[in-house]
Design an enzyme around this catalytic site. Structure first.
Site, PDB file in Angstrom:
ATOM      1  NE  ARG A 163      -0.695  -4.803  -2.944  1.00  0.00           N
ATOM      2  CZ  ARG A 163      -1.084  -4.140  -4.032  1.00  0.00           C
ATOM      3  NH1 ARG A 163      -0.655  -4.717  -5.225  1.00  0.00           N
ATOM      4  NH2 ARG A 163      -1.809  -3.190  -4.102  1.00  0.00           N
ATOM      5  CB  SER A 191      -4.443  -4.498  -5.464  1.00  0.00           C
ATOM      6  OG  SER A 191      -4.891  -3.725  -6.637  1.00  0.00           O
ATOM      7  CG  HIS A 192      -3.579  -6.161  -9.706  1.00  0.00           C
ATOM      8  ND1 HIS A 192      -3.341  -5.403  -8.633  1.00  0.00           N
ATOM      9  CD2 HIS A 192      -2.724  -6.427 -10.585  1.00  0.00           C
ATOM     10  CE1 HIS A 192      -1.847  -5.151  -9.172  1.00  0.00           C
ATOM     11  NE2 HIS A 192      -1.273  -5.962 -10.139  1.00  0.00           N
ATOM     12  CG  ASP A 234      -8.530  -3.856  -8.729  1.00  0.00           C
ATOM     13  OD1 ASP A 234      -9.765  -2.923  -8.494  1.00  0.00           O
ATOM     14  OD2 ASP A 234      -7.624  -3.601  -8.462  1.00  0.00           O
ATOM     15  CG  ASP A 286      -8.067  -2.845  -4.435  1.00  0.00           C
ATOM     16  OD1 ASP A 286      -7.847  -2.916  -5.229  1.00  0.00           O
ATOM     17  OD2 ASP A 286      -7.468  -1.773  -3.746  1.00  0.00           O
ATOM     18  CG  ASP A 301      -7.440   0.375  -6.543  1.00  0.00           C
ATOM     19  OD1 ASP A 301      -7.666  -0.804  -7.269  1.00  0.00           O
ATOM     20  OD2 ASP A 301      -6.250   0.660  -6.026  1.00  0.00           O
ATOM     21  NE  ARG A 302      -4.257  -2.075 -10.063  1.00  0.00           N
ATOM     22  CZ  ARG A 302      -3.040  -2.271 -10.471  1.00  0.00           C
ATOM     23  NH1 ARG A 302      -2.832  -2.499 -11.660  1.00  0.00           N
ATOM     24  NH2 ARG A 302      -2.076  -1.865  -9.656  1.00  0.00           N
ATOM     25  CB  THR A 326       4.500   3.851 -11.046  1.00  0.00           C
ATOM     26  OG1 THR A 326       4.552   3.796 -12.450  1.00  0.00           O
ATOM     27  CG2 THR A 326       3.208   2.780 -10.824  1.00  0.00           C
ATOM     28  CE  LYS A 340      -4.677   1.532  -8.604  1.00  0.00           C
ATOM     29  NZ  LYS A 340      -3.461   1.918  -7.816  1.00  0.00           N
TER      30      LYS A 340
END
Length: 624
Positions: free
Chosen positions: A89, A182-183, A347, A349, A351-352, A415, A447
């Site tokens: 990222r 992601s987020h 979020d 993508d 997954d959250r 994590t 997730k």
């Protein structure tokens, strides 16, 4: 109850320049609605981008076994391409630099065994953020140049991270690329990301990401197929020699899986009740493409129940992170007068997730524990009971107590979702979660935000299946408080200090590691007696691999914990995260505000770490 506090970061609104041949939209960002989009034209990128993605000239051209021309583009290593816990990222402008993305993609192919991709099938999808269209064309051409047989790509390049995992597994693909940060925010001034998932649908392990990084340090050529850009706006197959690209519906395979996991008729019976209302906030991110087909078309919800349901390349100038700070519009609705019965968000993508009841926030640590406790009776997929439960190390111990009561195997992992994958593939794990708003199960190897929403709707629907019109419904808060009464409450909070100077953040962690090395059981810190202090190390019970330095822990004799980590999911600077947890068995204290209950531990954490001295930060960016 915990609330998030936004203290020191404001996101300026980016100005987006329309691409050539792309329709102007009423919103200043470009909509990624699946209903219409002209194909991107990478050949004209130089007119709208700062630089071409391939500045170096080709050194040779040949025809490969696929029957297409492949050119060798000379390149050289680029610094800063070490892959983190969730891929690579960086800021968009970094990925747009000469060969930056292409180098990483080629380094990936150089890191894989030929049998892992030659003449094989790879999946390609993303969250719809800015630069995904150009990146799709680059990835497709390099895949073809390296001998991949077929690419399955979501229409308009869209496919949520959970859906990519589902498609890999259903179509028996060799793996897949996920284009997402992601987020993190999207747009020309913000973030972009790429990661690779294996044939089981799980993120690539560190053994591969380390190889990728090593190959980025020695790369000298990029194998690029000389084929036209692919029209991603229409479903269908395009062939060049023996290489093909199939543009697929990004929703259908995932929806079919969800119908096999959940009892849609049970959920529909809840949603159709006149005394039940819910709202799903897609945050102008990828789940906007899934919300209508699932919640409206299949489950019968009103379209009004979907908020921010059109995916946008800059997420509507928002930060697509489903927490109480960045999903504040949803929070205001749920805590407002006569709020809906159930609220959720996902979020960038997909997954959250965040789960809310009327005037009530469910912490992610509690959410996974409560899904696990109710799964066997409410979700058909788990009708024989979960195989095992697992959480990330910083996540609260609420799930541990469920595993103990249900006599299930339990695992604590670092994590990063990839650490759950081995356990799932070995048949040891069914339900797992992270305190960072990630929840999921072994139906896929990622997730899954919408899965978590459907799980909670299933629990609420099951609890109310015999309720007659006019009878008081069992609410989200009822489910949570009943769980606390049974298992006790794990008060939990996380302090995030985003975009700290990396040097100061790293020095703070080194200071804490030195402190750990001199600490011993019995040391007193105010009213707390130390049980252990360490830097978390994990040995995988399946393959024996060892991962170290995963978070500095101070665990006290009453079960309270303080944990310090640097996050690997940002694109700039360092995010310092402090996790604070305390168990409370006394029901009379369960409704205390988490910040009040945890204040002595929070003060101790700030004192132990000397965070202000090392980072200069007075306040966290986000408190969860």
């Amino acid at each position: 109850m915990a609330f998030c506090v936004r203290a020191d970061i404001a996101l300026p609104s980016p100005i987006l320049t329309p691409w050539p041949n792309h329709p102007a939209l009423s919103h200043p960002a470009r909509s990624l609605s699946l209903s219409s989009r002209n194909p991107p034209r990478a050949a004209s990128l130089s007119s709208v981008r700062a630089s071409s993605p391939f500045a170096s000239s080709p050194t040779a051209t040949a025809t490969d076994a696929q029957g297409i021309s492949v050119k060798s583009v000379s390149t050289k290593p680029i610094e800063g391409q070490k892959t983190g816990t969730s891929g690579l990222r960086k800021k968009v402008k970094v990925f747009m630099e000469d060969n930056y993305l292409a180098n990483w993609i080629q380094a990936l192919f150089n890191s894989l065994a030929p049998e892992d991709f030659k003449n094989g099938v790879l999946v390609l999808g993303g969250d719809g953020r800015y630069f995904n269209q150009e990146a799709s064309q680059i990835i497709i051409k390099i895949a073809a140049g390296n001998g991949v047989g077929k690419i399955l790509v979501g229409k308009d390049g869209i496919m949520s991270t959970p859906a990519v995992s589902a498609v890999i597994r259903k179509r028996k693909a060799n793996g897949g690329f996920i284009m997402s940060a992601s987020h993190n925010p999207g747009g020309p001034e913000y973030d972009w990301g790429i990661k690779f998932n294996y044939s089981s649908g799980q993120p690539a392990p560190e053994s591969i990401t380390d190889k990728i990084y090593g190959n980025t340090l020695s790369i000298s050529e990029i194998k690029m197929a000389e084929i036209p850009d692919i029209d991603l706006s229409s479903l269908g197959v395009t062939k060049y020699g023996n290489f093909s690209v199939e543009v697929v519906d990004p929703v259908s395979d995932y929806l079919e899986l969800m119908e096999n996991v959940f009892d849609f008729s049970l959920i529909r019976s809840l949603i159709s009740r006149p005394d039940f209302r819910f709202i799903f906030d897609a945050m102008h991110a990828v789940t906007g493409a899934y919300a209508k087909p699932i919640f409206v078309d299949k489950l019968g919800a009103s379209p009004d129940y979907i908020s921010n349901g059109v995916p946008l390349e800059d997420f509507g100038h928002g930060h697509p992170d489903p927490n109480l700070t960045y999903a504040k519009d949803l929070v205001n609705i749920m805590f407002g007068e006569n709020g809906p019965d159930f609220g959720a968000a996902s979020d960038g993508d997909g997954d959250r997730n965040m789960i809310l009841g009327r005037g009530f926030f469910v912490t992610p640590s509690d959410s996974v524990a409560m899904i696990a406790a109710n799964a066997q009776e409410a979700i058909p997929y788990f009708q024989s009971g979960p195989k095992g439960l697992a959480r990330s190390m910083p996540t609260s111990g609420a799930l541990d107590r469920v595993a103990q009561k249900l006599n299930l195997p339990f695992f604590e992992v670092p994590t990063g979702w990839k650490f759950f994958g081995n356990l799932m593939d070995a048949g040891k794990l069914s339900i797992c979660g992270e305190e960072s708003f990630g929840t999921g199960s072994d139906h896929i190897r990622e997730k899954d935000g919408i899965w978590a929403v459907l799980a909670w709707l299933s629990i609420i629907a099951y609890r109310n299946k015999d309720k007659k019109p006019g009878e008081k419904l069992v609410s989200v808060s009822d489910v949570v408080k009943e769980h606390w009464a049974t298992y006790g409450r794990n008060f939990f909070s996380r302090y995030d200090y985003e975009e700290c100077e990396s040097e100061g953040a790293n020095k703070m962690i080194e200071y804490l590691r030195d402190l750990v090395s001199t600490s011993k059981a019995g040391d007193k810190h105010g009213d707390y007696v130390l049980q252990l202090a360490d830097d978390f190390t994990y040995t995988d019970p399946v393959d024996g691999s060892v991962v170290s330095k995963q978070g500095v822990r101070f665990v006290f004799s009453d079960g309270s914990r303080i944990i310090f980590r640097l996050s690997g999911t940002g694109s700039a600077g360092a995010t310092v995260r402090i996790y604070i947890e305390q168990f409370e068995p006394d029901v009379s204290k369960h409704e205390m505000d988490a910040q009040t209950a945890l204040k002595p531990l929070i003060d101790l954490a700030l004192s132990l770490s000397k965070l202000k001295d090392f980072t200069g930060r007075e306040k966290p960016t986000v408190i969860t």
